[in-house]
Design an enzyme around this catalytic site. Sequence first.
Site, short mmCIF file in Angstrom:
data_model
loop_
_atom_site.label_atom_id
_atom_site.label_comp_id
_atom_site.label_asym_id
_atom_site.label_seq_id
_atom_site.Cartn_x
_atom_site.Cartn_y
_atom_site.Cartn_z
N ARG A 196 -76.89 -52.60 -7.03
CA ARG A 196 -78.33 -52.77 -7.20
C ARG A 196 -79.03 -51.64 -6.45
O ARG A 196 -78.56 -51.19 -5.40
CB ARG A 196 -78.80 -54.13 -6.68
CG ARG A 196 -78.41 -55.30 -7.57
CD ARG A 196 -79.12 -55.23 -8.92
NE ARG A 196 -78.86 -56.38 -9.78
CZ ARG A 196 -77.93 -56.42 -10.72
NH1 ARG A 196 -77.12 -55.38 -10.89
NH2 ARG A 196 -77.78 -57.49 -11.49
N GLU A 202 -86.86 -49.94 -10.39
CA GLU A 202 -86.57 -49.88 -11.83
C GLU A 202 -87.70 -50.55 -12.62
O GLU A 202 -88.30 -51.49 -12.13
CB GLU A 202 -85.24 -50.61 -12.12
CG GLU A 202 -84.03 -49.93 -11.57
CD GLU A 202 -82.74 -50.67 -11.94
OE1 GLU A 202 -82.78 -51.58 -12.81
OE2 GLU A 202 -81.70 -50.36 -11.36
N HIS A 227 -79.25 -47.65 -15.69
CA HIS A 227 -78.73 -49.02 -15.51
C HIS A 227 -78.02 -49.49 -16.79
O HIS A 227 -78.35 -50.55 -17.34
CB HIS A 227 -79.85 -49.98 -15.13
CG HIS A 227 -79.33 -51.22 -14.45
ND1 HIS A 227 -80.09 -51.98 -13.59
CD2 HIS A 227 -78.12 -51.85 -14.50
CE1 HIS A 227 -79.40 -53.00 -13.14
NE2 HIS A 227 -78.19 -52.94 -13.68
#
Length: 318
Positions: free
Chosen positions: A238, A267, A285
């Site tokens: 993450r 993000e 991602h």
Amino acid sequence: MKPFLLVLIPLTEASLADVTAAFETRSSVPLDVLYAPDNAARSAAIESHGAHVRAVLTNGTTGLTADEIDRMPALEFVSALGAGYENIALDHARARGITLVNGAGTNDDCVADHAFALLLAAVRDVVQLDAACRAGIWRDALPLTPSVSGKRLGIVGLGNIGRKVARRAEGFGIEVGYHNRQPREGMPYRYFDSVPALAQWSDFLVVATPGGAATRHMIDAAVMQALGPQGYLVNVSRGSVVDTAALAAALEQGTLAGAALDVYEGEPQPPAALLHLKNVVLTPHVGGRSPEAIAASVRNFIANAVRHFAGEALLTPI
């Protein structure tokens, strides 16, 4: 009116059709699918239909807030499509007796593949070499890039993904070490009781630990300094786990050789502090995304939901 399954994340047409069909034919409690994959649709769906939502499909990034849970009094089942669930209000959901599941194991191979692809791309400078070749620049005008084989790889978080990264590394003759909250029994890899100690030992550091408050900025300036000017960092966990400002400074100053990231703080916007740097590889991602991985995640969600509404044991409870 039938109750609803609220879907808060984008799904392919095929996946959405599979989910819809499952709740029409397989579930003991038929649900209409309410598809709300963006913020505007999400707010509108909860405002209009929150009282009738019994299940939610989300993911770790999109999450589900305590306030949203409170606005869905009939909610009894929440699933994260992938393994992560850091932005779901777990304690609040548990206090309500809501069943929680995730997609643990469904995209592990995909993420491990991507982690190794990022490592190879960063160390071998694949992106910059591709650009140079397209520009007609031949090898003699370019710097040498290090080998990957025979080096030391440190893995932060030896869960399912971390172990699969380790097995891929073995094929390259790489020595593997790891840090975890506790040593893993039966693992043939060297255990380090702190992340800085692991980084000091490693040539490459792959981060595969869960996100959340407990791991925020675990990879900080001290860890990067320990990894050193010949070291490379890869993050497929993450974005919150890596201190972006410290990473940008380390890459600019040459105290870290390179990095490759699939996840970011803030993000979906990529980190502006890194965009101008040539010694970092960035992907949006996508580590856990492949046709195979998405199909497996959707199947796992459907199986968990069907089991929940039938009163059966869950496959991947949180």
